[in-house]
Design an enzyme around this catalytic site. Structure first.
Site, PDB file in Angstrom:
ATOM      1  CE  LYS A 107      41.318  37.091  47.463  1.00 59.96           C
ATOM      2  NZ  LYS A 107      39.998  36.591  47.034  1.00 59.96           N
ATOM      3  CE1 TYR A 145      54.839  61.155  28.144  1.00 52.21           C
ATOM      4  CE2 TYR A 145      54.187  60.096  30.201  1.00 52.21           C
ATOM      5  CZ  TYR A 145      55.129  60.311  29.199  1.00 52.21           C
ATOM      6  OH  TYR A 145      56.341  59.688  29.270  1.00 52.21           O
TER       7      TYR A 145
HETATM    8  C1  PLP Z   1      39.069  36.968  47.987  1.00 52.76           C
HETATM    9  C2  PLP Z   1      38.187  35.977  48.625  1.00 52.76           C
HETATM   10  C3  PLP Z   1      37.696  36.196  49.916  1.00 52.76           C
HETATM   11  C4  PLP Z   1      37.885  37.487  50.658  1.00 52.76           C
HETATM   12  O1  PLP Z   1      37.043  38.475  50.148  1.00 52.76           O
HETATM   13  P1  PLP Z   1      37.037  39.967  50.747  1.00 52.76           P
HETATM   14  O2  PLP Z   1      35.983  40.656  49.996  1.00 52.76           O
HETATM   15  O3  PLP Z   1      38.390  40.531  50.475  1.00 52.76           O
HETATM   16  O4  PLP Z   1      36.773  39.854  52.213  1.00 52.76           O
HETATM   17  C5  PLP Z   1      36.985  35.168  50.501  1.00 52.76           C
HETATM   18  N1  PLP Z   1      36.759  34.005  49.844  1.00 52.76           N
HETATM   19  C6  PLP Z   1      37.192  33.779  48.592  1.00 52.76           C
HETATM   20  C7  PLP Z   1      36.889  32.492  47.921  1.00 52.76           C
HETATM   21  C8  PLP Z   1      37.913  34.754  47.932  1.00 52.76           C
HETATM   22  O5  PLP Z   1      38.333  34.541  46.678  1.00 52.76           O
END
Ligand code: PLP
Length: 381
Positions: free
Chosen positions: A37, A259
């Site tokens: 993702k 800035y």
């Molecule tokens: C993002 C996510 C993961 C992965 O989590 P990490 O901490 O990056 O390993 C697993 N399951 C779900 C449902 C997530 O949203």
């Protein structure tokens, strides 16, 4: 392998990504539902998916990658457009109006509502049951699963899962969520007990090595990208951000830089301006906190990070306009050998260290790198 004359670029080490994924599957003791993702946390989902061995075209997935996890149908569509034929689970709940598109993309939705499950049932396609055991974000509450008992026998889920809220910091909370999850699964009986159960994110894999029976699948994200994990697990840095010095000048003692004039030179200071700013994901929180490797030295970021440029104190460092400065990861030219005058612990500006310097989470830092930086990939097989 530079970004040509690019003023700034992100180098993604796909070899490190591939090795990290394999190592996490070994540690978890089961295949991965690898989370890609957020465009693979900023690294590029399709390239990451290929590198870890997810199915593309007629090429089957490697044995330690069961499938891929995304957060939206757009992310899934981009993977499909690239030829990805792997199993894809969307872990973010979809609105009922999106279920048709989800089916068209052959994506497995996360469902938890009896009506949605009934709607999806008409497709006969696989789906995953999302159970909330304490995150209180999404899914059916673990103690309200009875509401689904009538819906499930018609179309049992392929998988059922929950998500830990504090796996990296509170083992007791993991045990509590596990008990709740197991109670929920047992309450749903055979159709769900036989599903692929998955609970472990990266932190759970990292902190529970050898302590529990593996579930059917594990769902790491950040660990694949080499961050937020204990050093003893030997996961590798996967991202390297380089930027060129586009302006080099001397600032007299008493003058300020950038800035809000938060930095005031105490002595005559040589300032290198690099072509990297918060529009590239080099976050403003790194103002006055970030570190850069210029020449063979670790140098401080001074003053505010601006949208497109960041200033570095390179007083006494041999460097010139056009030189490449390392803003994250490992210096370009020196390969694996630590440059001589940098203390060993600092030769790699690893994701966790840079994030911590800015008071950021490594997740945010990585996700931001997708904003503008061109990506250069290396380490492909
Ligand atoms: C993002 C996510 C993961 C992965 O989590 P990490 O901490 O990056 O390993 C697993 N399951 C779900 C449902 C997530 O949203």
């Amino acid at each position: 392998m530079h970004g040509g004359d690019a003023p700034a670029w992100l180098e993604v080490d796909l070899g490190a990504v591939r090795r990290n994924a394999r190592r996490l599957a070994d540690l978890a003791g089961c295949p991965l539902l690898a989370m890609v993702k957020g465009d693979a946390y900023g690294l590029g989902a399709a390239r990451v998916a290929r590198a870890i061995g997810a199915a593309f075209g007629a090429q089957r997935s490697t044995s330690h990658v069961w499938g891929l996890g995304v957060a939206s149908l757009d992310e899934a569509a981009a993977l499909r457009d690239d030829g990805c034929t792997a199993r894809i689970v969307c872990t973010t709940p979809l609105l009922p109006s999106a279920l048709g598109d989800c089916a068209a993309l052959s994506v497995r939705p996360s469902l938890h509502d009896a009506r949605d499950i009934a709607t999806w049932g008409a497709t006969g396609a696989p789906w995953h049951l999302s159970i909330d055991t304490g995150m209180n974000r999404a899914g059916i509450a673990w103690d309200r699963c009875a509401a689904l008992r009538d819906a499930l026998p018609h179309l049992p889920p392929e998988g059922a899962y929950t998500h830990y809220h504090s796996a990296g910091r509170d083992p007791e909370s993991v045990a509590r969520q596990d008990r709740r999850f197991d109670t929920a699964i047992a309450s749903l009986g055979a159709p769900v007990e036989q599903a692929l159960l998955h609970t472990d994110n990266s932190a759970a894999i990292g902190t529970h090595v050898g302590h529990r029976t593996p579930r059917a699948l594990a769902r790491p994200g950040i660990g694949i990208y080499g961050a937020a994990m204990d050093a003893t697990l030997h996961l590798e840095q996967t991202v390297h951000v380089y930027s060129r010095i586009i302006d080099l000048h001397t600032v007299a003692a008493g003058e300020s830089v950038s800035y809000d004039a938060t930095f005031v030179a105490e002595r005559d200071t040589t300032v290198a301006t690099v072509a990297l700013g918060y529009a590239d994901g080099y976050r403003r929180a790194l103002s006055g906190n970030g570190l850069a490797i210029a020449g063979d030295r670790v140098c401080p970021v001074i003053g505010r990070v601006t949208m497109d440029m960041t200033m570095i104190d390179v007083t006494g460092v041999a460097c010139a306009r056009g030189d490449v400065v390392t803003m994250l990861g490992r210096p370009l030219a020196s390969g694996d050998a630590p440059p001589k005058s940098i203390p060993r612990s600092r030769t790699v500006l690893d994701t966790d260290a840079v994030a911590a310097a800015g008071g950021l989470s490594p997740y945010e830092l990585l996700a931001g790198l997708a904003l503008r930086l061109p990506r250069v990939y290396r380490g492909e097989e």
